[in-house]
Design an enzyme around this catalytic site. Sequence first.
Site, PDB file in Angstrom:
ATOM      1  N   TYR A 138       0.863  -1.189   0.000  1.00 24.80           N
ATOM      2  CA  TYR A 138       0.000   0.000   0.000  1.00 24.80           C
ATOM      3  C   TYR A 138       0.896   1.234   0.000  1.00 24.80           C
ATOM      4  O   TYR A 138       1.559   1.533   0.991  1.00 24.80           O
ATOM      5  CB  TYR A 138      -0.899  -0.022   1.239  1.00 24.80           C
ATOM      6  N   LYS A 166      -1.274  -1.288  -4.151  1.00 27.07           N
ATOM      7  CA  LYS A 166      -2.334  -0.285  -4.139  1.00 27.07           C
ATOM      8  C   LYS A 166      -1.639   1.064  -4.143  1.00 27.07           C
ATOM      9  O   LYS A 166      -1.023   1.464  -3.154  1.00 27.07           O
ATOM     10  CB  LYS A 166      -3.216  -0.437  -2.897  1.00 27.07           C
TER      11      LYS A 166
END
Length: 299
Positions: A138, A166
């Site tokens: 992330y 992400k």
Amino acid sequence: MKDLNKFRGVFCALNAIYDENDNIDENKIKELVNVYKSLGVKGVYACGSTGEGFLLSMEERKQVAKAVKEAAGDDFTVIVHIGCASTKESIELAKHAESIGADAISAVPCVYYHLPAESVKLHWESIVDATDVPFIIYNIPQLTGFDLSPAMLAELAKNKKIIGVKNSAEPVYLMERYRQAAGEDFIIFNGSDEQFVGGRLMGADAGIGGTYGCMPELFVALDKLINENKIEEAKALQFKINECIFDLLSCKSLYGAAKQVISMRFGIDCGQPRSPFLPVTQEEAKPIADKINKYVSEL
């Protein structure tokens, strides 16, 4: 390794929901997951930024993850954000996610401390080594202070358990740089909701977003238009979505506004975000819900 196709599509970053005593409301979380399942969303991302993950205790995060997985069943993808300030706590949550059958886990770098790349790499690789669950990096530098370089991603992507990233950094060109670094057999999630079209065209396979939960129908339709190469129509829909995002961001708190919109649109009382986020009234959010309903009716 699990089928990567289950990670392609639209993923709602799931809002946390509390009862009147500020405790996790498992039943309403399950209701919301079922709403998203019924609307063509591919899965949910639990306990991340939108899920107020860093405002929840360890036990609350486990409680949310378990409730989400129970509602999701086996035909709806569940990604659990397990990032904590410490690697030790992140590993504890990773093992819990594995025990409940989560499809993947994800983590930001350590927050608060501005750590060098070597420390971030150690943090992520230690989490990856602790379970057999697929891992999704992330990258959200505006909140963590750490921006994942393409060179570092290329190195991390060699680990077969690291299946995606992400990316919530705003420059969409990073999607293309990350694709070049990680190769085709790797999932890139667009994390900037207002740039979904741009991110997809520059190399992202999917999207995870905090505003998706307010208007999942619009993002599912947008994803379909892109897959069908109807780019002009996709741009037009993105512009409508961006109007709604701008309105949400104009409220006292994004999460407060989002919860009110979700409550009005889907009949699930999502309450307010946890302090220190500010509450938003239904009256303040109603024009946004009305606009979203209008755009959904036009699909």
